[in-house]
Design an enzyme around this catalytic site. Structure first.
Site: not given
Ligand SMILES: NC(=O)c1ccc[n+]([C@@H]2O[C@H](COP(=O)([O-])OP(=O)(O)OC[C@H]3O[C@@H](n4cnc5c(N)ncnc54)[C@H](OP(=O)(O)O)[C@@H]3O)[C@@H](O)[C@H]2O)c1
Length: 274
Positions: A48, A106
């Site tokens: 992110y 992730h």
């Protein structure tokens, strides 16, 4: 705030703040504001590009670090042992903390050595750099391999889950193996609130459609939610979803919505049915 726990030590507030796709000052302000409003669970990831911004908010806030549950994640191209270690070190430095509360892979890797990656994930937990560990976006078959074949002491899985996408098999597995399930994209990026069925239920109870969508998830055993919200109004509304009372008729109506609307499936996603 309602909290969810596992027997192996994970203890997290049922509602967290999703931080993607916020970066920089916008992200710092949103996280600082959320902490002021009572959020104690923040979801970030190296991918992110906002961990430093989250770290800044943690430093700015008067809320002590130990009262905040912090989740971060390692990207799928850094799953080899050295790379994963470096990724978590980078995250800890950016976040300004010595330990994250939950560290996730992730996405599954591509042509990777699953056993070595999981061994490293577990070692990072044993060394105290992550209090608990988990995986995100793992289909059931791969999750079973990690838990049953490799015996990894996972505490959580993070997957897309909302009123338009069911996760019955993963949820059932999570409950039987002491894992919490964190529902990402819990508002279906606005699509949940746009459903007439959800709007009708919201009108009936005098609440917001987004709150109905969140409470449907929160009413399920072992499910946490991480809606992303930047405005104060939306952050507050999402926290207040806990006060909404849904009845059996509401749940029946929500069950009738399609449950196959997956919004997040990039090119590197696994075969979801594997
Ligand atoms: N593990 C993964 O692979 C993965 C993938 C995707 C997402 N995630 C995580 O999950 C988090 C949430 O998912 P998401 O961002 O994809 O989708 P989401 O939370 O379902 O939707 C976010 C959108 O809903 C709006 N919103 C929030 N609260 C609202 C309210 N009360 N009323 C009306 N609109 C509202 C937000 O607007 P405002 O910002 O303007 O308030 C934003 O546009 C991410 O931030 C990230 O942390 C993880």
């Amino acid at each position: 705030m309602q909290r969810l726990t596992t027997r192996n030590g994970l203890n997290l507030p049922a509602i967290g703040l999703g931080t993607w796709p916020m970066t920089g000052t916008e992200c710092t302000q949103a996280v600082r504001q959320a902490l002021e409003l009572g959020y104690r669970h923040i979801d970030t990831a190296t991918a992110y590009a906002n961990e430093a911004a989250v770290g800044q908010a943690l430093r700015d806030s008067e809320v002590p670090r130990e009262q905040i549950h912090l989740t971060t994640k390692v990207w799928w191209d850094r799953l080899a042992p050295k790379a994963m270690r470096q990724s978590l070190e980078d995250s800890l430095r950016a976040l300004g903390t010595e330990q994250v509360d939950l560290f996730h892979i992730h996405w599954p890797g591509q042509d990777w050595d699953l056993a070595r990656s999981i061994e490293t994930l577990v070692a990072l937990r044993d060394e105290g750099k992550a209090r608990s560990i988990g995986v995100a976006n793992f289909p059931l078959g791969l999750l079973r391999q990690v838990v049953e074949t490799l015996g990894a002491p996972l505490s959580a899985i993070q997957v897309e889950y909302h009123v338009l996408l069911g996760q019955p098999a993963l949820l059932d597995y999570a409950r039987r193996h002491d894992l919490l399930l964190t529902a990402y994209t819990p508002l279906a990026r606005g699509q949940a609130a746009a459903q007439p069925v959800i709007q009708t239920i919201a009108d009936k109870h005098g609440v917001l459609p987004s709150q109905v969508a969140l409470k449907w998830l929160l009413d399920q055993d072992g499910v946490a939610v991480i809606p992303k919200a930047s405005s104060r109004d939306n952050q507050l509304a999402n926290l207040a979803a806990l006060n909404v009372q849904l009845d059996d008729q509401d749940r029946l109506a929500i069950a009738s919505l399609p449950k196959d609307q997956r919004l997040v499936s990039p090119a590197f996603a696994p075969d979801w049915d594997s």
